[in-house]
Design an enzyme around this catalytic site. Structure first.
Site, short mmCIF file in Angstrom:
data_model
loop_
_atom_site.label_atom_id
_atom_site.label_comp_id
_atom_site.label_asym_id
_atom_site.label_seq_id
_atom_site.Cartn_x
_atom_site.Cartn_y
_atom_site.Cartn_z
N LYS A 173 -41.83 12.43 199.68
CA LYS A 173 -40.90 12.99 200.65
C LYS A 173 -39.65 13.48 199.92
O LYS A 173 -38.84 12.69 199.47
CB LYS A 173 -40.50 11.94 201.69
CG LYS A 173 -39.58 12.49 202.73
CD LYS A 173 -38.52 11.46 203.08
CE LYS A 173 -37.31 12.03 203.75
NZ LYS A 173 -36.77 13.29 203.28
N GLU A 248 -33.62 3.60 192.45
CA GLU A 248 -32.60 4.22 191.58
C GLU A 248 -31.49 4.69 192.50
O GLU A 248 -31.71 5.58 193.32
CB GLU A 248 -33.19 5.42 190.83
CG GLU A 248 -34.32 5.08 189.88
CD GLU A 248 -33.87 4.20 188.74
OE1 GLU A 248 -32.67 4.16 188.45
OE2 GLU A 248 -34.73 3.54 188.16
N CYS A 282 -26.03 11.32 189.63
CA CYS A 282 -25.80 9.87 189.68
C CYS A 282 -25.11 9.37 188.41
O CYS A 282 -24.43 8.37 188.42
CB CYS A 282 -27.13 9.15 189.88
SG CYS A 282 -28.35 9.62 188.65
N GLU A 386 -18.56 5.68 195.16
CA GLU A 386 -19.17 6.90 194.63
C GLU A 386 -18.75 8.09 195.49
O GLU A 386 -18.94 8.08 196.70
CB GLU A 386 -20.69 6.76 194.65
CG GLU A 386 -21.38 7.95 194.01
CD GLU A 386 -22.90 7.85 194.07
OE1 GLU A 386 -23.43 7.52 195.15
OE2 GLU A 386 -23.55 8.10 193.04
P1 NAD Z 1 -29.96 9.54 200.41
O1 NAD Z 1 -30.13 8.10 200.18
O2 NAD Z 1 -29.21 10.00 201.59
O3 NAD Z 1 -31.39 10.26 200.51
C1 NAD Z 1 -32.37 10.11 199.50
C2 NAD Z 1 -33.73 10.28 200.14
O4 NAD Z 1 -33.97 9.18 201.02
C3 NAD Z 1 -33.87 11.54 200.99
O5 NAD Z 1 -35.16 12.07 200.84
C4 NAD Z 1 -33.64 11.01 202.39
O6 NAD Z 1 -34.23 11.81 203.40
C5 NAD Z 1 -34.33 9.66 202.30
N1 NAD Z 1 -33.87 8.69 203.30
C6 NAD Z 1 -32.71 8.68 204.00
N2 NAD Z 1 -32.68 7.61 204.84
C7 NAD Z 1 -33.83 6.94 204.66
C8 NAD Z 1 -34.38 5.75 205.22
N3 NAD Z 1 -33.72 5.05 206.13
N4 NAD Z 1 -35.58 5.32 204.77
C9 NAD Z 1 -36.25 6.01 203.82
N5 NAD Z 1 -35.80 7.15 203.27
C10 NAD Z 1 -34.60 7.61 203.68
O7 NAD Z 1 -29.36 10.11 199.05
P2 NAD Z 1 -28.92 11.62 198.77
O8 NAD Z 1 -27.64 11.84 199.50
O9 NAD Z 1 -30.07 12.53 198.96
O10 NAD Z 1 -28.65 11.57 197.19
C11 NAD Z 1 -27.45 11.20 196.63
C12 NAD Z 1 -27.50 9.76 196.17
O11 NAD Z 1 -28.58 9.59 195.27
C13 NAD Z 1 -26.26 9.35 195.40
O12 NAD Z 1 -25.87 8.07 195.79
C14 NAD Z 1 -26.73 9.32 193.95
O13 NAD Z 1 -26.02 8.47 193.09
C15 NAD Z 1 -28.13 8.87 194.11
N6 NAD Z 1 -28.92 9.25 192.95
C16 NAD Z 1 -29.31 8.25 192.08
C17 NAD Z 1 -30.03 8.58 190.94
C18 NAD Z 1 -30.47 7.52 189.97
O14 NAD Z 1 -31.33 7.80 189.16
N7 NAD Z 1 -29.93 6.31 190.04
C19 NAD Z 1 -30.34 9.92 190.68
C20 NAD Z 1 -29.92 10.89 191.58
C21 NAD Z 1 -29.21 10.55 192.72
#
Ligand code: NAD
Length: 489
Positions: A173, A248, A282, A386
């Site tokens: 997804k 992650e 991130c 963040e």
């Molecule tokens: P997000 O958590 O909002 O969404 C990530 C994914 O999870 C999306 O596909 C979203 O639709 C899905 N999602 C949302 N709610 C969900 C739920 N309740 N259950 C299951 N899936 C769900 O994150 P974002 O805003 O897309 O990305 C930014 C974040 O990602 C930042 O916090 C960043 O630090 C983190 N990030 C971490 C890494 C790493 O390797 N540690 C890398 C890139 C981004």
């Protein structure tokens, strides 16, 4: 207007609900495509297809799987221009960055794990002269993969490639904010001849499709990249089913610049760490600590360089700063800048949306100026939470203990950069800083073989190289007792 489809059982299909979400181009604010608003029924269909595909895919000789994954890598490379343009339009990132980083890395992810699977080994343990144990590593079945919007194809492929290379089938997804290159990947997989059901991609909102993946009992493995709040929700849904989960999550990464550092290198490195991809990485270094005697000159030079990074149309080849991914995210970033003002921070450059539109086409886009802030202590939320945007704070430090305490003073522990020419100090700090990655005199220098992930609220588990191959497989120990005569009576 292009309508994105789910990829289930080898076919491009619409969502069962018949509903679609608007897909917005961040640089213009305009709807430019529609994305399936999938739900648990689409996930159930995808899981069924993945389950059916698993026996043949997992039994296939690794060499044949590898060949298919290498074809996908080659096709991504051949379609570099299309994919980079799509990523830039979907996410708002500069097209030059998508061409240089996102898309090449997606191809590399497939190539790296396709070939890694050919070299996989497993352990054996001799128990004195009595027995030999060997470890069988088998794919775990249907893996669920949930990825974010900041590096869309790069991070999706970082998980899909090892899952498939080790013989799992996948239900993935992508973020609903950036679905386009995942859709194009589905087309590429069809062209490459990937058997139906091996990779399935279901589009939609997190609370629907993502949560359904975390909850589905036939998905035994879940690999997630995204925010810490979402990670907690996934952990909660997956825990009662005892799934193997890798998370992650977010970061609030410190950059430490010592007076003995190569000043120019530290300046350029921390600038890249702050503003690459508009700070939406991130690993971004969003808190810079500079040793007192170099602080004033660092702040002056850094601010002058940051002020020159003007936002522009992401599709223009000269643009270094694109748009933020959504209006909601832009507002979140602006809110933190406001908070910095209220906490007494000094805004040295940037501090809001550009005063004049970056171009006529991008008049309604979601742009924020690169922003440099000083004068905030560790108690400010701006230094603890963040922000995930082009906002960086700089503060002076006077000794090593103090800066280590600050570096470790948040709930996160993903990455840190240390700039120093003092080798013993570099190693000492690597030991003392609590984060999954420590870069010495560099930032985001990645080797795909190394363990990648975070400590504290930044992550659970590690990705990369062997770690990923292990995550997506189940070890089974086989103990064979030697007959008494072989064991020497
Ligand atoms: P997000 O958590 O909002 O969404 C990530 C994914 O999870 C999306 O596909 C979203 O639709 C899905 N999602 C949302 N709610 C969900 C739920 N309740 N259950 C299951 N899936 C769900 O994150 P974002 O805003 O897309 O990305 C930014 C974040 O990602 C930042 O916090 C960043 O630090 C983190 N990030 C971490 C890494 C790493 O390797 N540690 C890398 C890139 C981004």
């Amino acid at each position: 207007m292009r309508t994105i489809a789910n990829y289930i059982d080898g076919e491009l299909v619409g969502p069962l609900s018949g509903r679609y979400l608007d897909n917005i181009e961040p640089a213009t604010g305009a709807v430019y495509s529609s994305v399936p608003d999938g739900d648990e029924r689409d996930v159930a269909r995808a899981v069924e297809a993945a389950r059916k595909a698993f026996p043949a895919w997992s039994a296939m000789p690794a060499e044949i799987r590898t060949r298919l994954l290498l074809t996908i890598a080659d096709t991504i490379e051949k379609r570099l221009d299309d994919l980079a343009r799509a990523e830039s339009i979907d996410n708002g990132k500069p097209i030059t960055l998508a061409r240089r980083l996102d898309i090449p890395r997606a191809a590399t992810n497939f190539r790296f794990f396709a070939t890694a699977a050919l070299h996989a080994r497993s352990e054996s343990h001799a128990t004195d002269t009595r027995a030999i144990n060997y470890t069988l590593r088998r794919p775990r079945g249907v893996a669920g993969i949930i990825s974010p919007w900041n590096l869309p194809l790069y991070l999706l492929s970082w998980k899909v490639a090892p899952a498939l290379a080790t013989g799992n089938t996948v239900v993935a997804k992508p973020s609903e904010l950036t679905p386009m290159t995942a859709f194009m990947l589905a087309e590429i997989c069809r062209e490459a001849g990937l058997p139906p059901g091996v990779l399935n991609i279901v589009h939609g909102r997190g609370q629907e499709v993502g949560a359904a993946i975390a909850r589905h009992p036939e998905i035994t493995t879940v690999s997630f990249t995204g925010s810490t709040a979402t990670g907690a929700d996934i952990a909660k849904n997956a825990a009662p089913l005892f799934k193997k989960v890798a998370l992650e999550m977010g970061g609030k990464n410190p950059t430490l610049v010592f007076a003995d550092a190569d000043f120019e290198a530290a300046l350029e490195g921390s600038l890249r760490a702050s503003f690459t991809n508009q700070g939406e990485i991130c690993l971004s270094g969003s808190r810079i600590y500079v040793e007192q005697e170099r602080y004033a000159s660092f702040v002056e030079r850094f601010t002058e360089r940051a002020a020159r990074l003007k936002p522009g149309d992401p599709l223009e080849p000269t643009t270094e700063q694109g748009a933020l991914v959504s209006s909601a995210h832009r507002d979140k970033v602006l809110h933190y800048i406001e908070l910095a003002r209220r906490d007494g921070g000094r805004i040295l450059c940037g501090g809001g949306v550009p005063k004049t539109p970056v171009s006529e086409r991008c008049r309604a886009g979601f742009f924020v100026e690169p922003t440099v802030i000083t004068g905030l202590g560790m108690e400010s939320r701006v230094n603890r939470e963040e922000i995930f945007g082009p906002v960086v704070t700089i503060a002076p430090f006077s000794d090593e203990d103090q800066v280590v305490a600050w570096a470790n003073g948040t709930d996160y522990g993903l990455a840190a950069s240390v700039w120093t020419e003092n080798l013993p100090r570099a190693h000492r700090l690597a030991e003392r800083i609590a984060s999954g990655t420590i870069w010495i005199n560099c930032w985001m220098l990645r080797d795909l073989r190394v363990p990648f992930g975070g400590m504290k609220r930044s992550g659970l588990g590690r990705e990369g190289g062997e770690e990923a191959l292990r995550f997506f497989t189940e070890p089974k120990n086989v103990c064979v007792q030697f007959p008494p005569e072989a064991a020497g009576g």
